[in-house]
Enzyme design. Structure first.
Site, PDB file in Angstrom:
ATOM      1  N   SER A 190       1.025  -1.121  -0.056  1.00 47.09           N
ATOM      2  CA  SER A 190       0.143   0.075   0.102  1.00 47.09           C
ATOM      3  C   SER A 190       1.364   1.178   0.163  1.00 47.09           C
ATOM      4  O   SER A 190       2.093   1.094   0.332  1.00 47.09           O
ATOM      5  CB  SER A 190      -1.220   0.447   1.099  1.00 47.09           C
ATOM      6  OG  SER A 190       0.042  -0.027   2.168  1.00 47.09           O
ATOM      7  N   SER A 191       0.242   2.083   0.153  1.00 44.70           N
ATOM      8  CA  SER A 191       0.989   4.114   0.117  1.00 44.70           C
ATOM      9  C   SER A 191       1.976   3.992  -1.050  1.00 44.70           C
ATOM     10  O   SER A 191       2.730   3.995  -0.914  1.00 44.70           O
ATOM     11  CB  SER A 191       1.465   3.887   1.316  1.00 44.70           C
ATOM     12  OG  SER A 191       0.936   3.791   2.157  1.00 44.70           O
ATOM     13  N   LEU A 192       1.403   3.347  -1.960  1.00 38.97           N
ATOM     14  CA  LEU A 192       2.430   3.903  -4.022  1.00 38.97           C
ATOM     15  C   LEU A 192       1.816   4.769  -4.063  1.00 38.97           C
ATOM     16  O   LEU A 192       2.375   4.927  -5.172  1.00 38.97           O
ATOM     17  CB  LEU A 192       2.458   2.408  -4.300  1.00 38.97           C
ATOM     18  CG  LEU A 192       2.852   1.502  -4.299  1.00 38.97           C
ATOM     19  CD1 LEU A 192       2.319  -0.052  -5.484  1.00 38.97           C
ATOM     20  CD2 LEU A 192       4.243   1.437  -3.837  1.00 38.97           C
ATOM     21  N   LEU A 199      -2.095  10.030  -5.593  1.00 41.89           N
ATOM     22  CA  LEU A 199      -1.502  11.149  -6.406  1.00 41.89           C
ATOM     23  C   LEU A 199      -1.284  11.046  -7.691  1.00 41.89           C
ATOM     24  O   LEU A 199      -1.692  11.893  -8.742  1.00 41.89           O
ATOM     25  CB  LEU A 199      -0.030  11.456  -5.589  1.00 41.89           C
ATOM     26  CG  LEU A 199       0.613  12.379  -5.550  1.00 41.89           C
ATOM     27  CD1 LEU A 199       0.071  13.442  -5.599  1.00 41.89           C
ATOM     28  CD2 LEU A 199       2.414  12.211  -5.181  1.00 41.89           C
ATOM     29  N   TYR A 236      -5.418   9.021  13.439  1.00 39.25           N
ATOM     30  CA  TYR A 236      -4.551   7.790  13.321  1.00 39.25           C
ATOM     31  C   TYR A 236      -4.552   6.530  11.937  1.00 39.25           C
ATOM     32  O   TYR A 236      -3.909   6.129  12.320  1.00 39.25           O
ATOM     33  CB  TYR A 236      -4.482   7.407  15.266  1.00 39.25           C
ATOM     34  CG  TYR A 236      -4.080   8.361  15.736  1.00 39.25           C
ATOM     35  CD1 TYR A 236      -2.964   9.420  15.816  1.00 39.25           C
ATOM     36  CD2 TYR A 236      -4.088   8.971  16.813  1.00 39.25           C
ATOM     37  CE1 TYR A 236      -2.325  10.212  16.386  1.00 39.25           C
ATOM     38  CE2 TYR A 236      -3.992   9.921  17.117  1.00 39.25           C
ATOM     39  CZ  TYR A 236      -3.127  10.875  17.354  1.00 39.25           C
ATOM     40  OH  TYR A 236      -2.364  11.875  17.465  1.00 39.25           O
ATOM     41  N   ASP A 266      -6.019  -8.410  -1.789  1.00 37.62           N
ATOM     42  CA  ASP A 266      -6.977  -8.360  -0.483  1.00 37.62           C
ATOM     43  C   ASP A 266      -7.564  -9.230  -0.998  1.00 37.62           C
ATOM     44  O   ASP A 266      -8.709  -8.712  -1.884  1.00 37.62           O
ATOM     45  CB  ASP A 266      -6.690  -6.719  -0.315  1.00 37.62           C
ATOM     46  CG  ASP A 266      -5.763  -6.062   0.195  1.00 37.62           C
ATOM     47  OD1 ASP A 266      -4.492  -6.544   0.247  1.00 37.62           O
ATOM     48  OD2 ASP A 266      -5.526  -4.909   0.290  1.00 37.62           O
ATOM     49  N   CYS A 312     -12.044  25.642  13.347  1.00 40.57           N
ATOM     50  CA  CYS A 312     -12.924  25.065  13.749  1.00 40.57           C
ATOM     51  C   CYS A 312     -12.736  25.320  15.241  1.00 40.57           C
ATOM     52  O   CYS A 312     -13.103  25.683  16.153  1.00 40.57           O
ATOM     53  CB  CYS A 312     -12.677  23.986  13.370  1.00 40.57           C
ATOM     54  SG  CYS A 312     -14.640  22.630  13.746  1.00 40.57           S
ATOM     55  N   LEU A 313     -12.084  23.554  16.240  1.00 39.47           N
ATOM     56  CA  LEU A 313     -12.236  23.594  17.597  1.00 39.47           C
ATOM     57  C   LEU A 313     -10.900  24.703  18.274  1.00 39.47           C
ATOM     58  O   LEU A 313     -11.329  25.873  18.764  1.00 39.47           O
ATOM     59  CB  LEU A 313     -11.199  22.479  17.717  1.00 39.47           C
ATOM     60  CG  LEU A 313     -11.436  22.551  19.189  1.00 39.47           C
ATOM     61  CD1 LEU A 313     -12.487  22.123  20.035  1.00 39.47           C
ATOM     62  CD2 LEU A 313     -10.278  20.888  19.833  1.00 39.47           C
ATOM     63  N   GLY A 314     -10.014  25.334  16.708  1.00 45.96           N
ATOM     64  CA  GLY A 314      -9.230  26.300  17.309  1.00 45.96           C
ATOM     65  C   GLY A 314      -9.291  27.804  17.634  1.00 45.96           C
ATOM     66  O   GLY A 314      -9.595  28.445  17.970  1.00 45.96           O
ATOM     67  N   HIS A 329     -13.713  24.940   7.636  1.00 44.25           N
ATOM     68  CA  HIS A 329     -12.921  24.580   7.496  1.00 44.25           C
ATOM     69  C   HIS A 329     -12.053  24.897   5.856  1.00 44.25           C
ATOM     70  O   HIS A 329     -12.058  24.136   4.784  1.00 44.25           O
ATOM     71  CB  HIS A 329     -12.219  23.105   6.954  1.00 44.25           C
ATOM     72  CG  HIS A 329     -12.660  22.105   8.382  1.00 44.25           C
ATOM     73  ND1 HIS A 329     -11.449  22.136   9.271  1.00 44.25           N
ATOM     74  CD2 HIS A 329     -13.505  22.008   9.090  1.00 44.25           C
ATOM     75  CE1 HIS A 329     -11.890  21.381  10.314  1.00 44.25           C
ATOM     76  NE2 HIS A 329     -13.044  21.558  10.511  1.00 44.25           N
ATOM     77  N   GLU A 378      -9.100  25.450   4.797  1.00 38.62           N
ATOM     78  CA  GLU A 378      -8.076  24.371   3.810  1.00 38.62           C
ATOM     79  C   GLU A 378      -8.574  23.359   2.690  1.00 38.62           C
ATOM     80  O   GLU A 378      -7.885  23.150   2.179  1.00 38.62           O
ATOM     81  CB  GLU A 378      -7.308  23.660   5.259  1.00 38.62           C
ATOM     82  CG  GLU A 378      -7.735  22.969   5.515  1.00 38.62           C
ATOM     83  CD  GLU A 378      -8.745  22.828   6.854  1.00 38.62           C
ATOM     84  OE1 GLU A 378      -8.743  22.110   7.708  1.00 38.62           O
ATOM     85  OE2 GLU A 378      -8.899  23.924   7.039  1.00 38.62           O
TER      86      GLU A 378
END
Length: 545
Positions: free
Chosen positions: A13-15, A19, A54, A147, A383-385, A517, A519
């Site tokens: 994974s993560s190839l 992107l 996470y 998988d 947001c929470l900030g 948000h 961003e």
């Protein structure tokens, strides 16, 4: 009629499938084609909305309120095409809908099976909600070929390709070509085995993208082509890039977009106009200074938890032709009695407190807000900030020493509380404490009205904005007068005047908190105005220290 490009991954994974999908879309756009990208996720969650950062990184939110995979952020940032609810599907959503139909009796007594019912549902998703003038639909399949959970998706793609025909649907397979240092060689066997696995499931890829740390020699490309039944030119090397925004040009140089068009039998396609990406790379490669931004959060050990935020800060740097150095700071570090808040934050030219959920680290975030306010350091709360900025202001400038948020339990002064109802295009939405967590927030794009003479109105260049939200709690408008007397002005509200959207301190060089948000809407070729302005303020701050 739209043509379909299916992207799968193998070996590990993560190839960088997401992107690669985004870069390919950008290259096809540069040739004048209209492109859209979708993500098929094999996990059983209905959406990533209830998953820990996470576990899955950030949750990307669309204008129409879908909580989606973070790859959709790549898609938007590289193409500028707003993602929709119909651009992300999960196994969980498919099974939920199928089981609901079965319980209603929609299948008229038939035995409900993976084939054809699940695979049909996947094919329906792939072919749904497609604009009439769309040229290419790119579909990325999450996970790795082999998988167990991805098998229904691979089978659905096999059927879809067979039904659409050779020149309407192609497959790109992304694999790893590892470098064995002891032997001093790149090894092609993992790629061969991965393609063989995919072929055994009925899909022969037209193009193979090979992630590798070292250049892929011609003889190795030829070997992969021979054993994997593709042209040598269709074996595309994908080396690590200095920046993700260098990837489109890198793939173009390797011939990816040309091979895709050839696979579809498209001849005499327009040459790509790469001016947009040349400008992006020029701004990245030739900064005229640098600033340090301290991000005080709770998921800082996993950068993907703040992926859109990271990129938006980079975009703000591009707008000001400066390099942005991000200093990731765990908010919990500021909660210990011996914490040296000032010593840690003094090197920062700007402080940003991002969104998040839960009490952990909240007092540390409030300490960061206080430092920014009292030291006149540019502060950006998201947001929470924003909520932490309001609680800090309530405690320290408005005389409400016991101010808090009901998100963390009962409090005498609930400056922040649960939103129980709000208006949407579909009508009044209501939520109750203790209800389901999934999909029960204020999600998606909502309008806001800005005060005409406010700082944010000058930043946006107007008073009517639309931004994306993802939150259950809101600053309590009943405390508006008290907070404003303490210097924290409510400069943006929902159109009905009920929900605070933006606060700012007019007596501060740059102090803005937003409930939404921003961003999520920033792009390298179109930086969000708030991030561009924040980095501009940080540049000014860097000249004072």
């Amino acid at each position: 009629m739209a043509r379909f490009i299916f992207i799968t991954g193998g070996v590990v994974s993560s190839l960088g499938k997401g992107l690669m999908a985004a870069s390919l879309a950008a290259l096809l756009q540069a040739r004048g084609y209209k492109v859209r990208i979708r993500k098929l996720d094999p996990y059983l969650n209905v959406d990533p909305g209830t998953m820990s950062p996470y576990q899955h990184g950030e949750v990307y939110v669309t204008d129409d309120g879908a909580e989606t995979d973070l790859d959709l952020g790549h898609y938007e940032r590289f193409t500028g095409v707003p993602a929709r609810q119909s651009d992300n599907i999960t196994t969980g959503r498919i099974y939920r809908d199928i089981i609901a139909k079965e319980r209603r009796g929609d299948y008229l007594g038939a035995t409900v099976q993976v084939v054809p019912h699940v695979t049909n549902a996947i094919k329906d998703f792939i072919g749904s909600d497609i604009d009439p003038d769309l040229d290419f639909m790119i579909c990325e399949v999450g996970g790795t070929v082999g998988d167990i959970e991805s098998l229904p998706f691979i089978e659905a793609i096999r059927q879809f390709r067979n039904e659409r025909g050779r020149f309407d649907a192609i497959s790109i397979h992304t694999t790893l070509v590892p470098y064995i240092a002891a032997a001093g060689e790149l090894k092609t066997k993992p790629t061969q085995h991965s393609v063989r696995e995919l072929t055994s499931l009925g899909i022969q890829p037209e193009i193979i993208v090979c992630r590798c740390e070292h250049p892929l020699p011609d003889n190795e490309r030829a070997k992969i082509a021979l054993f994997c039944n593709v042209r040598k030119e269709a074996v595309i090397p994908a080396l690590d890039a200095k920046s993700i925004y260098a990837v489109p040009a890198q793939y173009h140089a390797a011939g990816l977009d040309a091979e895709v068009l050839r696979a579809f039998g498209i001849e005499n396609a327009p040459a790509p106009n790469m001016a947009r990406w040349d400008d992006v790379m020029d701004r990245l490669a030739n900064p005229e200074g640098e600033v340090t931004i301290g991000v005080v959060g709770k998921y800082v050990v996993l950068p993907d938890a703040y992926k859109s935020l990271t990129e938006a800060l980079v975009h703000g740097g591009m707008a000001n032709r400066v390099k942005v150095n991000i200093k990731w700071l765990d908010a919990e570090l500021f909660e210990h009695p011996e914490a040296e808040v000032a010593a840690t934050l003094e090197p920062c030219h700007g402080i940003l407190v991002p969104g998040g959920f839960g009490e952990r680290g909240s007092e540390g975030k409030i300490a960061a807000v206080e430092f920014a306010r009292t030291r006149n350091v540019p502060y950006f709360g998201i947001c929470l900030g924003m909520q932490m900025a309001c609680i800090e202001g309530a405690r320290n400038t408005a005389g409400l020493a016991k101010a808090g948020t009901t998100e963390f339990g009962q409090t005498e002064e609930p400056v922040v509380g649960l939103i129980t109802e709000w208006m949407t295009a579909e009508g009044l939405q209501k939520r109750e404490a203790g209800g389901d967590l999934g999909g029960t927030m204020r999600l998606g794009a909502y309008d806001a009205k800005l005060t005409g003479n406010s700082h944010v109105a000058s930043v946006y260049g107007g008073t009517d904005i639309s931004e994306r939200h993802r939150h259950r709690y809101e600053v309590n408008a009943h405390y508006k007068d008290a907070l404003e007397q303490g210097g924290l002005v409510f400069s943006g509200m929902s159109p009905d005047g009920q929900l605070p959207e933006i606060v700012e301190r007019p007596d501060h060089p740059w102090f803005i908190g937003v409930q939404f948000h921003p961003e999520l809407k920033s792009k390298p070729f179109d930086p969000h105005p708030l991030f561009a302005s924040f980095i501009e303020a940080a540049v000014k701050q860097s000249r004072l220290v």
